[in-house]
Scaffold this active site. Structure first.
Site, PDB file in Angstrom:
ATOM      1  CB  THR A 169      -0.930  -0.010   1.233  1.00 12.31           C
ATOM      2  OG1 THR A 169      -1.894  -1.039   1.043  1.00 12.31           O
ATOM      3  CG2 THR A 169      -1.646   1.307   1.438  1.00 12.31           C
ATOM      4  CB  THR A 176       0.502  -3.797   6.364  1.00 16.77           C
ATOM      5  OG1 THR A 176      -0.787  -3.726   5.752  1.00 16.77           O
ATOM      6  CG2 THR A 176       1.165  -2.442   6.336  1.00 16.77           C
ATOM      7  CG  ASP A 177      -2.682  -7.445   3.372  1.00 22.86           C
ATOM      8  OD1 ASP A 177      -3.065  -6.661   4.255  1.00 22.86           O
ATOM      9  OD2 ASP A 177      -3.241  -7.544   2.262  1.00 22.86           O
TER      10      ASP A 177
HETATM   11  N1  ASP Z   1      -3.151  -5.017   0.849  1.00 23.81           N
HETATM   12  C1  ASP Z   1      -1.995  -4.252   1.173  1.00 23.81           C
HETATM   13  C2  ASP Z   1      -0.755  -5.087   0.996  1.00 23.81           C
HETATM   14  O1  ASP Z   1      -0.435  -5.868   1.875  1.00 23.81           O
HETATM   15  C3  ASP Z   1      -2.098  -3.761   2.525  1.00 23.81           C
HETATM   16  C4  ASP Z   1      -0.979  -2.882   2.945  1.00 23.81           C
HETATM   17  O2  ASP Z   1       0.079  -2.799   2.349  1.00 23.81           O
HETATM   18  O3  ASP Z   1      -1.209  -2.232   3.947  1.00 23.81           O
HETATM   19  O4  ASP Z   1      -0.103  -4.935  -0.013  1.00 23.81           O
END
Ligand code: ASP
Length: 329
Positions: free
Chosen positions: A16, A92-93
């Site tokens: 993200t 973050t996932d």
């Molecule tokens: N869906 C995103 C990912 O993990 C979430 C994030 O980066 O916060 O790429």
């Protein structure tokens, strides 16, 4: 003599933090590390020499063990070439898993810092720039040495071995339910509250790519997913109830499974250790450990799966797997 400026490598896997709107709708990874760094207020004033690598451009959900294995090679080479610390930017996932994987492959004193963002670059109050600044400040600082891989997010510093993503959208999503953060970034400086951290001995990702299943136990579970699983995977992590409990009728399937592959017993609760010697009913932790399941201690099911993957890839036998979980959990 002129003081050496700390050198920090910033590597991007995507996520993200790098995402911007795309024509078909939604956001997707797009920004390079240099573009991101250019958007961080105050970064240019730091007495740090930055090096950048755009390594992958993936959402966190699509990062693989192979991606992280390749990243560990880059990290090791860069540290050997004199870099003082490394920042990894990613989705973050999967940070709770990739950071632990990086930690297992890093035994040196240099900080390896993982960060990302919950709010993409196009949103009001995007958190990427602040997280990136705090991550660079941490990676460049002697205060963060000897802590292995850490996750820096929302000005908190978390041990890779303990950190969890606990909220699907909140900026303060990263928490360490067992023990709390190692420290905080305060006025641009990492302030560690923990002086010493026991480190897991470095493991190397072996040549093979084992498959490790993660099975979460639910109410009245009959273990139907376990039947025949031992012939399809190389290891299994069971995310059991509470301190390591499963329904009694699931026990025969687990017994069959443990005869085929290593089975690790973790807790689905989100905090605390599985027990090994308290409850005595069929399906209790005592029962399951006596049948050969390997207790994960404080390691949550996702980190237990990462550790089992690495151990199996290195060809570790069951005794070695037991010993590694006893040390890491
Ligand atoms: N869906 C995103 C990912 O993990 C979430 C994030 O980066 O916060 O790429």
């Amino acid at each position: 003599m002129e003081k050496l400026r700390p050198r920090v490598l910033v590597v991007s896997l995507g996520g993200t933090i790098t995402m911007t709107p795309i024509a078909s709708g939604g956001v997707a990874p797009a920004l390079s590390v240099d573009q991101l760094l250019a958007s961080v207020p105050g970064l240019a004033d730091l007495d740090v020499e930055l090096e950048t690598v755009d390594f992958r451009q993936l959402p966190g959900a699509s990062v693989t063990f192979d991606d992280v294995a390749a990243l560990t090679v880059l990290v090791r080479r860069s540290l050997a070439a004199g870099v003082h610390g490394v920042v990894v930017i990613q989705g973050t996932d999967t940070i709770e898993e990739t950071s632990y994987l990086l930690d297992l492959h890093h035994s040196g004193p240099e900080p390896v810092v993982v960060t990302g963002a919950m709010r993409n670059a196009a949103m009001a109050g995007a958190d990427g720039p602040a997280n990136l600044l705090a991550a660079v400040q941490t990676a460049a600082s002697p205060a963060a040495r000897d802590m292995g891989c850490v996750v820096v997010f929302a000005d908190e510093i978390h041990a890779a071995r303990r950190v969890r993503k606990t909220h699907s959208t909140a900026g303060s999503t990263f928490r360490s339910p067992n023990g709390g953060p190692l420290g905080y970034v305060v006025e641009g400086h990492p302030r560690m509250l923990v002086e010493r951290l026991s480190r897991t001995p470095e493991l190397r990702l072996g040549g093979s790519r084992p498959t490790v299943a993660l099975v979460t136990v639910g109410l009245d579970d009959d273990g139907v997913l376990l039947h025949g699983l031992g012939s399809r995977v190389d290891g299994v992590v069971v995310a059991a109830f509470g301190a390591g409990h499963v329904p009694q009728r699931m026990v025969p399937a687990l017994q069959e499974l443990v005869a085929a592959v290593p089975v690790v017993l973790a807790s689905r609760t989100g905090a605390g250790s599985v027990l090994t010697g308290t409850y005595g009913f069929p399906g209790s932790e005592r029962d399951l450990v006596a049948r050969g399941l390997i207790p994960a201690g404080f390691l949550d099911p996702f980190k237990a799966r990462v550790l089992l993957h690495v151990l199996l890839a290195a060809g570790t036998d069951r005794d070695g797997i037991h010993a590694a979980f006893a040390a890491a959990g």
